[in-house]
Motif scaffolding. Structure first.
Motif, PDB file in Angstrom:
ATOM      1  N   ALA A  61      -3.807   6.155  -9.825  1.00  0.00           N
ATOM      2  CA  ALA A  61      -4.010   4.701  -9.850  1.00  0.00           C
ATOM      3  C   ALA A  61      -5.177   4.341 -10.765  1.00  0.00           C
ATOM      4  CB  ALA A  61      -4.284   4.195  -8.436  1.00  0.00           C
ATOM      5  N   GLU A  62      -5.055   3.206 -11.436  1.00  0.00           N
ATOM      6  CA  GLU A  62      -6.124   2.674 -12.257  1.00  0.00           C
ATOM      7  C   GLU A  62      -7.018   1.803 -11.371  1.00  0.00           C
ATOM      8  OE1 GLU A  62      -6.980   3.222 -15.303  1.00  0.00           O
ATOM      9  OE2 GLU A  62      -5.297   4.558 -15.799  1.00  0.00           O
ATOM     10  N   VAL A  63      -8.245   2.270 -11.146  1.00  0.00           N
ATOM     11  CA  VAL A  63      -9.161   1.569 -10.240  1.00  0.00           C
ATOM     12  C   VAL A  63      -9.419   0.142 -10.721  1.00  0.00           C
ATOM     13  CG1 VAL A  63     -11.511   1.531  -9.339  1.00  0.00           C
ATOM     14  CG2 VAL A  63     -10.248   3.687  -9.403  1.00  0.00           C
ATOM     15  N   ALA A  64      -9.617  -0.030 -12.011  1.00  0.00           N
ATOM     16  CA  ALA A  64      -9.907  -1.355 -12.553  1.00  0.00           C
ATOM     17  C   ALA A  64      -8.746  -2.315 -12.321  1.00  0.00           C
ATOM     18  CB  ALA A  64     -10.217  -1.249 -14.047  1.00  0.00           C
ATOM     19  N   GLU A  65      -7.513  -1.836 -12.487  1.00  0.00           N
ATOM     20  CA  GLU A  65      -6.339  -2.680 -12.286  1.00  0.00           C
ATOM     21  C   GLU A  65      -6.189  -3.068 -10.822  1.00  0.00           C
ATOM     22  OE1 GLU A  65      -3.057  -4.928 -13.226  1.00  0.00           O
ATOM     23  OE2 GLU A  65      -4.563  -4.014 -14.533  1.00  0.00           O
ATOM     24  N   VAL A  66      -6.458  -2.122  -9.922  1.00  0.00           N
ATOM     25  CA  VAL A  66      -6.400  -2.413  -8.478  1.00  0.00           C
ATOM     26  C   VAL A  66      -7.423  -3.487  -8.133  1.00  0.00           C
ATOM     27  CG1 VAL A  66      -6.830  -1.474  -6.178  1.00  0.00           C
ATOM     28  CG2 VAL A  66      -5.528  -0.131  -7.848  1.00  0.00           C
ATOM     29  N   ALA A 105      -5.216  -6.333  10.770  1.00  0.00           N
ATOM     30  CA  ALA A 105      -3.900  -5.878  10.326  1.00  0.00           C
ATOM     31  C   ALA A 105      -3.316  -6.846   9.298  1.00  0.00           C
ATOM     32  CB  ALA A 105      -2.968  -5.754  11.528  1.00  0.00           C
ATOM     33  N   LYS A 106      -3.567  -8.147   9.495  1.00  0.00           N
ATOM     34  CA  LYS A 106      -3.060  -9.149   8.560  1.00  0.00           C
ATOM     35  C   LYS A 106      -3.699  -8.964   7.183  1.00  0.00           C
ATOM     36  CE  LYS A 106      -2.719 -14.155   7.861  1.00  0.00           C
ATOM     37  NZ  LYS A 106      -3.069 -15.494   8.420  1.00  0.00           N
ATOM     38  N   LEU A 107      -5.021  -8.743   7.168  1.00  0.00           N
ATOM     39  CA  LEU A 107      -5.720  -8.536   5.906  1.00  0.00           C
ATOM     40  C   LEU A 107      -5.201  -7.283   5.201  1.00  0.00           C
ATOM     41  CD1 LEU A 107      -7.982  -9.197   3.894  1.00  0.00           C
ATOM     42  CD2 LEU A 107      -9.556  -7.914   5.364  1.00  0.00           C
ATOM     43  N   SER A 108      -5.004  -6.213   5.953  1.00  0.00           N
ATOM     44  CA  SER A 108      -4.503  -4.961   5.375  1.00  0.00           C
ATOM     45  C   SER A 108      -3.107  -5.146   4.790  1.00  0.00           C
ATOM     46  CB  SER A 108      -4.483  -3.856   6.436  1.00  0.00           C
ATOM     47  OG  SER A 108      -5.770  -3.621   6.946  1.00  0.00           O
ATOM     48  N   ASN A 109      -2.257  -5.863   5.522  1.00  0.00           N
ATOM     49  CA  ASN A 109      -0.891  -6.092   5.047  1.00  0.00           C
ATOM     50  C   ASN A 109      -0.869  -6.951   3.783  1.00  0.00           C
ATOM     51  OD1 ASN A 109       0.273  -4.569   7.096  1.00  0.00           O
ATOM     52  ND2 ASN A 109       0.422  -6.330   8.487  1.00  0.00           N
ATOM     53  N   GLU A 110      -1.757  -7.945   3.744  1.00  0.00           N
ATOM     54  CA  GLU A 110      -1.826  -8.794   2.554  1.00  0.00           C
ATOM     55  C   GLU A 110      -2.266  -7.974   1.333  1.00  0.00           C
ATOM     56  OE1 GLU A 110      -4.476 -11.905   3.613  1.00  0.00           O
ATOM     57  OE2 GLU A 110      -2.993 -13.030   4.787  1.00  0.00           O
ATOM     58  N   MET A 111      -3.230  -7.092   1.533  1.00  0.00           N
ATOM     59  CA  MET A 111      -3.671  -6.233   0.444  1.00  0.00           C
ATOM     60  C   MET A 111      -2.546  -5.302  -0.006  1.00  0.00           C
ATOM     61  SD  MET A 111      -7.460  -5.299   1.931  1.00  0.00           S
ATOM     62  CE  MET A 111      -7.733  -4.032   0.714  1.00  0.00           C
ATOM     63  N   LEU A 112      -1.791  -4.780   0.972  1.00  0.00           N
ATOM     64  CA  LEU A 112      -0.700  -3.862   0.642  1.00  0.00           C
ATOM     65  C   LEU A 112       0.385  -4.579  -0.159  1.00  0.00           C
ATOM     66  CD1 LEU A 112       0.527  -1.061   0.921  1.00  0.00           C
ATOM     67  CD2 LEU A 112       1.562  -1.801   3.077  1.00  0.00           C
ATOM     68  N   GLU A 113       0.678  -5.820   0.200  1.00  0.00           N
ATOM     69  CA  GLU A 113       1.692  -6.580  -0.534  1.00  0.00           C
ATOM     70  C   GLU A 113       1.269  -6.767  -1.992  1.00  0.00           C
ATOM     71  OE1 GLU A 113       2.352 -10.223   1.479  1.00  0.00           O
ATOM     72  OE2 GLU A 113       3.224  -9.290   3.276  1.00  0.00           O
ATOM     73  N   VAL A 114       0.000  -7.071  -2.198  1.00  0.00           N
ATOM     74  CA  VAL A 114      -0.500  -7.268  -3.569  1.00  0.00           C
ATOM     75  C   VAL A 114      -0.394  -5.977  -4.370  1.00  0.00           C
ATOM     76  CG1 VAL A 114      -2.558  -7.790  -4.946  1.00  0.00           C
ATOM     77  CG2 VAL A 114      -2.044  -9.137  -2.890  1.00  0.00           C
ATOM     78  N   LEU A 115      -0.768  -4.868  -3.731  1.00  0.00           N
ATOM     79  CA  LEU A 115      -0.774  -3.584  -4.439  1.00  0.00           C
ATOM     80  C   LEU A 115       0.640  -3.048  -4.669  1.00  0.00           C
ATOM     81  CD1 LEU A 115      -3.831  -1.873  -2.717  1.00  0.00           C
ATOM     82  CD2 LEU A 115      -3.734  -3.007  -4.934  1.00  0.00           C
ATOM     83  N   GLN A 116       1.561  -3.392  -3.778  1.00  0.00           N
ATOM     84  CA  GLN A 116       2.941  -2.938  -3.988  1.00  0.00           C
ATOM     85  C   GLN A 116       3.589  -3.657  -5.160  1.00  0.00           C
ATOM     86  OE1 GLN A 116       4.764  -3.343  -0.092  1.00  0.00           O
ATOM     87  NE2 GLN A 116       4.444  -1.153   0.348  1.00  0.00           N
ATOM     88  N   GLU A 117       3.066  -4.826  -5.507  1.00  0.00           N
ATOM     89  CA  GLU A 117       3.529  -5.490  -6.720  1.00  0.00           C
ATOM     90  C   GLU A 117       3.098  -4.699  -7.958  1.00  0.00           C
ATOM     91  OE1 GLU A 117       2.034  -9.416  -6.660  1.00  0.00           O
ATOM     92  OE2 GLU A 117       3.172 -10.037  -4.879  1.00  0.00           O
ATOM     93  N   LEU A 118       1.950  -4.026  -7.804  1.00  0.00           N
ATOM     94  CA  LEU A 118       1.463  -3.176  -8.891  1.00  0.00           C
ATOM     95  C   LEU A 118       2.200  -1.841  -8.923  1.00  0.00           C
ATOM     96  CD1 LEU A 118      -0.673  -2.508 -11.104  1.00  0.00           C
ATOM     97  CD2 LEU A 118      -2.174  -1.727  -9.242  1.00  0.00           C
TER      98      LEU A 118
END
Length: 319
Positions: free
Chosen positions: A58-63, A108-121
């Motif tokens: 993973a590219e840390v800067a992109e994340v 859990a909501k915050l974690s899921n929101e972060m996961l959704e953003v990262l899965q787009e990547l």
């Protein structure tokens, strides 16, 4: 190490140079602590830590850019263990979070929101770890950690006073305070994350430094009893020289283990190992120069360690 046995060197003759070095280091450390402060980790500030695994490096800067674009501020993103795992530290984003009102569902909501953003990547992204610490807990840890350091120093002051003499106890405390300030200053200058493991390392540094100091003080007391015609400086120099081989061997072997932990132990104990590396170096120096120099400056002498016999004490047994 035979060359270090009973080495003769004027350690106390260099005490003014050591005083200048220590003073400069302490001033720099205090200046950094007051101006920059410590880079407190999640244990003390509160917030959420999420570790995300990717199928590909993973590219840390992109994340970081993706998460900041989604509205998360002041986040810290870094590799965790390998290039395919990323650790994301999210401080409390709103005032209501700083009051410890986040529930497990909010986390859990915050974690899921972060996961959704990262899965787009990267669709392979998945959360392998998620931890939350409230800021109130962090404040309590800061208070309790400070008290732990204070109680340790007070306990050492009492112990050394009982075992040796009050001048020795003040010398040992001066060395310990010296070690803690400089070690904390290094963390402040380089802004290395300061968490509970680092606090534990500071307590370990106190124990390590005290152990070295006690060995030197023991030898000083023995040599005071043996060398009646020697000056205080000569006795201290002789004592440090006699214990130098033990100090060097102990520090060297300890450093080998700590360096291995620092490079191969992983991110979880990186700060712990770094704090101990700095502490061992500073503690070895202080046990030779700071503790003994302070004791000498306070006017320690042979008479302070050997009770004066009463006149006619040898006749007390006669009725």
């Amino acid at each position: 190490m035979e060359i270090l046995q009973n080495i003769k060197y004027d350690f106390m003759g260099k005490r003014k140079i050591a005083l200048v070095i220590s003073t400069i280091l302490i001033i720099i450390s205090l200046a950094s602590l007051f101006t920059r402060g410590l880079n407190f980790g999640l244990d003390f500030t509160g917030g959420t830590v999420v570790v995300v695994n990717f199928a590909n490096p993973a590219e840390v800067a992109e994340v970081r850019n993706r998460l900041e674009a989604s509205g998360l501020n002041n986040i810290v993103v870094k590799n965790f263990g390998g290039s395919k795992d990323v650790e994301i530290t999210v401080p409390p984003q709103h005032e209501e979070q700083s009051e410890d009102n986040l529930s497990g569902n909010d986390e859990a909501k915050l974690s899921n929101e972060m996961l959704e953003v990262l899965q787009e990547l990267d669709s392979s992204a998945r959360i392998t770890k998620a931890d939350f610490v409230g800021s109130q807990v962090g404040d309590e840890l800061v208070e309790q950690g400070s008290l732990a350091l204070l109680y340790a120093i007070i306990g050492i002051l009492i112990y050394v006073t009982i075992r040796f003499e009050w001048r020795f106890s003040l010398g040992s405390i001066a060395a310990l305070v010296h070690d803690v300030i400089i070690t904390a200053g290094v963390f402040s200058i380089w802004q290395v994350e300061f968490d509970l493991t680092v606090l534990a390392a500071l307590l370990a540094v106190i124990g390590y430094s005290l152990n070295d100091t006690i060995v030197v003080f023991d030898r000083i007391r023995e040599n005071f009893r043996k060398g009646r015609k020697k000056s205080t400086e000569e006795v201290i120099n002789t004592s440090i020289g006699q214990t130098l081989s033990r100090t060097v061997i102990t520090s060297f072997t300890t450093m080998l283990v700590l360096i291995a932990l620092f490079y191969f132990g992983g991110a979880l104990i990186h700060g712990f190992a770094f704090a101990l590396i700095v502490g061992v170096i500073v503690g070895t120096y202080s046990s030779i120069f700071v503790a003994s120099t302070t004791t000498l400056a306070l006017g320690i002498s042979r008479e302070d360690l050997i009770p004066v016999e009463k006149e006619g004490a040898d006749l007390d047994h006669i009725p």
